[in-house]
Design a protein around this motif. Structure first.
Motif, short mmCIF file in Angstrom:
data_model
loop_
_atom_site.label_atom_id
_atom_site.label_comp_id
_atom_site.label_asym_id
_atom_site.label_seq_id
_atom_site.Cartn_x
_atom_site.Cartn_y
_atom_site.Cartn_z
N GLY A 141 -1.40 9.26 3.23
CA GLY A 141 -1.23 7.98 2.53
C GLY A 141 -0.38 8.10 1.29
O GLY A 141 0.54 8.92 1.21
N GLU A 153 -7.39 -0.85 -4.59
CA GLU A 153 -6.91 0.42 -4.02
C GLU A 153 -7.72 1.59 -4.58
O GLU A 153 -8.12 1.58 -5.75
CB GLU A 153 -5.43 0.61 -4.34
CG GLU A 153 -4.54 -0.41 -3.68
CD GLU A 153 -3.07 -0.17 -3.97
OE1 GLU A 153 -2.24 -0.88 -3.37
OE2 GLU A 153 -2.76 0.71 -4.81
N ASP A 169 -6.32 3.15 4.93
CA ASP A 169 -6.35 1.72 5.27
C ASP A 169 -7.76 1.23 5.62
O ASP A 169 -7.95 0.03 5.85
CB ASP A 169 -5.39 1.38 6.43
CG ASP A 169 -3.94 1.63 6.07
OD1 ASP A 169 -3.60 1.49 4.88
OD2 ASP A 169 -3.16 1.97 6.97
N ASP A 170 -8.74 2.15 5.67
CA ASP A 170 -10.12 1.71 5.89
C ASP A 170 -10.67 1.09 4.61
O ASP A 170 -10.24 1.41 3.50
CB ASP A 170 -11.00 2.89 6.29
CG ASP A 170 -10.76 3.34 7.72
OD1 ASP A 170 -10.06 2.62 8.45
OD2 ASP A 170 -11.28 4.41 8.09
N ARG A 171 -11.65 0.19 4.80
CA ARG A 171 -12.33 -0.45 3.67
C ARG A 171 -13.81 -0.03 3.66
O ARG A 171 -14.37 0.25 4.71
CB ARG A 171 -12.23 -1.97 3.75
CG ARG A 171 -10.80 -2.49 3.60
CD ARG A 171 -10.74 -4.00 3.84
NE ARG A 171 -9.39 -4.52 3.66
CZ ARG A 171 -8.90 -4.97 2.51
NH1 ARG A 171 -9.69 -4.96 1.42
NH2 ARG A 171 -7.68 -5.41 2.42
N GLU A 190 -10.26 -0.40 -0.76
CA GLU A 190 -9.39 -0.06 0.37
C GLU A 190 -8.76 1.30 0.11
O GLU A 190 -8.13 1.52 -0.93
CB GLU A 190 -8.29 -1.11 0.56
CG GLU A 190 -7.34 -0.77 1.69
CD GLU A 190 -6.19 -1.75 1.80
OE1 GLU A 190 -5.30 -1.53 2.65
OE2 GLU A 190 -6.16 -2.73 1.02
N VAL A 192 -6.09 3.93 0.12
CA VAL A 192 -4.62 3.99 0.27
C VAL A 192 -4.13 5.43 0.33
O VAL A 192 -2.98 5.68 0.72
CB VAL A 192 -3.91 3.25 -0.88
CG1 VAL A 192 -4.25 1.77 -0.85
CG2 VAL A 192 -4.26 3.86 -2.23
#
Length: 410
Positions: A141, A153, A169-171, A190, A192
């Protein structure tokens, strides 16, 4: 004209010298010097490299010097806010050798996913945060961007991502305890970027998010932080700079070096110095003993030549110098081969990383090397001088050789 040097060169250049009885012993002496310098170079380079890597990783999470409140507790969570309206922020102009100051804050939370949860420390950083170290740690990332409006982020470690089965990109939901409300407060983050410092003690603890989240959760003002992290130009001056920073900070603030905070870790890496000194002493001693043996064989092999030189009026010291010049050549040859092989191994490890290490034991994933011409030159000069000094005593045997007994005619 240097007569002793001339004779030594003639001896070295003589074909019979290379096929004489002493030739195997001389080769062993050269090999001992070469092996000694290889081992010493590797010991110093890896010892210094490991110290520097561990130090850099600890500094990446804390700074060289931490400025905090006197009434802060010993936990990793920021308790009492500090105003950023300080004389030393954003630039520490009253103390030389300070390259950066940044305000941060930390708060404990529990990361919750659909099937797992994990307790971590969220480190809040702002626009002034230096990402230099984490650029090297980043494995997937990108780094978060906290220079614009407040965002969700977050940067997590690979250790935490693996434990919670998270990816870029997972939350996830983070639950924060709140002393003002009974129910925990939730923040959706989230991912990043994922970092891996190799220092599990810190990787399993810290995630990096926007400082404004911590300020909002703690009901702090925008100009309040948990503590300041100070970075110095020269780490060798850390103790002195810590005292200066403390004396030039507000009377209600205290300055503490990263060495004080992680005392056991820095005491542990100091042991590497003792090990390195021990290896150097042993290698020089072994190489010196081998060279003493080679010199004695050379002298005994040239007994007739010594007798002739004495009969012609040469002084004992003059003859000893001939053999010391000869020994210097052998030492230099050993140093040459030792440096070529030793530096070759070090550069190979530096760029190709052939030798991995267990990060749970050594805090690094591969054997780090630190290459500097300062210690390389010092090591070579020191080895040469010590080895030559060790040869002064056995060269005294020259004075005990009688020219009458030494000169024989077939």
């Amino acid at each position: 004209m240097n007569l002793e040097l001339f004779i030594a060169k003639r001896i070295i250049g003589n074909k019979s010298y290379k096929s004489s009885v002493s030739a195997p012993i001389i080769k062993i002496g050269i090999a001992a010097i070469a092996i000694g310098i290889i081992v010493m170079l590797v010991a110093i380079a890896t010892g210094l490299g490991l110290q520097q890597k561990i130090r850099d990783k600890v500094v990446a999470f804390n700074g060289d010097i931490i400025i905090d409140n006197y009434d802060s507790n010993a936990s990793d969570e920021s308790q009492v806010p500090i105003s950023i309206n300080q004389d030393f922020y954003p630039e520490f102009k009253t103390v030389e050798g300070i390259k950066h100051v940044q305000g941060v804050a930390t708060k404990f939370c529990v990361i919750r996913t659909e099937s797992e949860f994990e307790g971590v420390i969220v480190k809040g950083v702002g626009k002034d945060y230096r990402w230099d170290y984490f650029e090297d740690f980043l494995v997937d990332g990108r780094l978060p961007n906290f220079k614009e409006n407040l965002n969700n982020e977050i940067l997590v470690s690979r250790y935490i991502a693996n434990r919670l089965a998270l990816n870029v990109d997972d939350r996830f939901q983070a639950l924060f305890g709140d002393s003002f409300d009974r129910l925990p407060r939730q923040v959706a983050f989230e991912i990043v970027g994922i970092y891996d410092s190799g220092f599990q003690e810190l990787d399993e603890k810290f995630v990096i998010a926007d400082l404004r989240h911590i300020q909002r959760l703690n009901k702090w003002e925008e100009d309040q932080v948990g503590n300041f992290e100070v970075f110095v130009d020269d780490f060798s001056e850390l103790e002195a700079k810590t005292i200066e920073v403390h004396n030039n900070s507000h009377q209600f603030l205290k300055a503490k070096s990263v060495k004080e905070k992680y005392f056991t870790i820095f005491e542990w890496i100091k042991i590497f110095d003792n090990n390195t000194y021990g290896i150097i002493a042993i290698m020089i001693l072994v190489a010196g003993i081998n060279m003493i043996t080679a010199l004695l064989v050379l002298i005994l092999e040239r007994t007739q030549m010594i007798g002739i030189l004495k009969a012609l009026g040469s002084a004992n010291w003059s003859i000893r110098k001939v053999f010391l010049y000869n020994a210097s050549y052998l030492i230099g040859l050993g140093l040459l081969w030792g440096n070529l092989i030793g530096l070759g191994l070090l550069f190979a490890q530096k760029y190709f990383k052939f030798f991995p290490l267990n990060p749970q034991t050594y805090y690094v994933t591969e054997a780090p090397v630190y290459i500097s011409w300062d210690y390389i030159v010092a090591l070579n000069v020191g080895t040469f001088i010590v080895s030559l000094l060790m040869l002064l005593i056995p060269s005294i045997i020259v004075s005990r050789i009688s020219p009458v007994k030494a000169i024989r005619f077939d």
